[in-house]
Design an enzyme around this catalytic site. Structure first.
Site, PDB file in Angstrom:
ATOM      1  CB  SER A 181       5.668  -4.187  -3.046  1.00 41.15           C
ATOM      2  OG  SER A 181       4.632  -4.300  -2.095  1.00 41.15           O
ATOM      3  CB  SER A 183       4.382   6.306   1.932  1.00 40.62           C
ATOM      4  OG  SER A 183       4.959   6.847   3.101  1.00 40.62           O
ATOM      5  N   GLY A 184       2.140   5.644   4.394  1.00 42.90           N
ATOM      6  CA  GLY A 184       1.133   6.232   5.268  1.00 42.90           C
ATOM      7  C   GLY A 184      -0.161   5.451   5.337  1.00 42.90           C
ATOM      8  CB  SER A 185      -1.523   2.619   3.391  1.00 42.67           C
ATOM      9  OG  SER A 185      -0.424   1.723   3.361  1.00 42.67           O
ATOM     10  N   GLY A 186      -0.490   2.531   6.628  1.00 39.79           N
ATOM     11  CA  GLY A 186      -0.536   1.788   7.884  1.00 39.79           C
ATOM     12  C   GLY A 186       0.160   0.442   7.858  1.00 39.79           C
ATOM     13  CE  LYS A 187       3.797   0.087   3.001  1.00 40.79           C
ATOM     14  NZ  LYS A 187       3.240   1.463   3.015  1.00 40.79           N
ATOM     15  N   GLY A 246       0.837  -1.196   0.000  1.00 41.16           N
ATOM     16  CA  GLY A 246       0.000   0.000   0.000  1.00 41.16           C
ATOM     17  C   GLY A 246       0.871   1.243   0.000  1.00 41.16           C
TER      18      GLY A 246
END
EC number: 2.7.1.25
Length: 207
Positions: A121, A49-53, A47
């Site tokens: 990715s 950057s900042g999506s919470g991965k 996801g």
């Protein structure tokens, strides 16, 4: 020095094939998994950057560990401090970054572990390459389908701001594309799901 000289990761596998012979171990992957009492898997979080991965990957790792699972967490930023510190952010280097991580994750799954990988990715072909390394059912793709404006509003590392200012080049979602998964096993919008709900959604699939 010629500018056409290959970097180490550009050497083709065919150039090494004549000298590299696969050694079969006495202890099999199945024996290792049975010893740990679990089904080894690679859980791949992708996801923007900042999506919470990283947050969800860490919470998932903690939850599985508390349940008695043998796990390991591979985080995008952490890996670039060591294994992949020689790689930049070009499309080519991103592909090599993911290939190396996939190979490491495969070794860990072979060792019987549940491996959690948190990487932007951005390209489908790279994620598919990693998926192809694993047996059917061992690779679980988790797409954090969080809108760009939400990720940019969060901007926990200040990266979007720098990307908008032109300080950071090749930034996914701003100057570089993100190709959404077409058939991820799990899809979560972290703008409407809590960390706990997100972890539960992954656990529902892998348990």
């Amino acid at each position: 020095m010629s500018s056409s000289k290959k970097t180490p990761y550009e050497v083709k596998s065919t150039e090494l094939a004549s000298n590299a012979v696969w050694h079969h171990a006495t202890v099999t992957n199945q024996m290792r998994a049975e010893k740990l009492g679990q089904k080894p898997k690679c859980i791949w979080l992708t996801g923007l950057s900042g999506s919470g991965k990283s947050t969800i990957a860490n919470a998932l790792d903690s939850s599985l560990f508390e349940q008695g699972a043998a796990t390991f967490l591979l985080d995008g930023d952490n890996v670039r401090h060591g294994l992949n510190k020689d790689l930049g952010m070009s499309e080519k280097d991103r592909a090599e970054n993911i290939r190396r991580v996939g190979e490491v994750a495969k070794l860990m799954v072979d060792a019987g572990l549940i491996v959690i990988c948190a990487f932007i990715s951005p390209y489908r072909r790279d994620r598919q390459m990693v998926r192809s390394m694993f047996n059917h059912g061992q690779f679980i793709e988790v797409f954090l389908d969080t809108p760009l404006d939400v990720c940019e509003q969060r901007d926990p590392k200040g990266l979007y701001k720098k990307a908008r200012q032109g300080i950071i080049k090749n930034f996914t979602g701003v100057s570089d594309p993100y190709e959404e998964p077409e058939s991820a096993e799990v899809k979560i919008n972290t703008s409407s799901s809590t960390v706990e709900q997100s972890v539960a959604a992954v656990l529902d699939v892998i348990n």
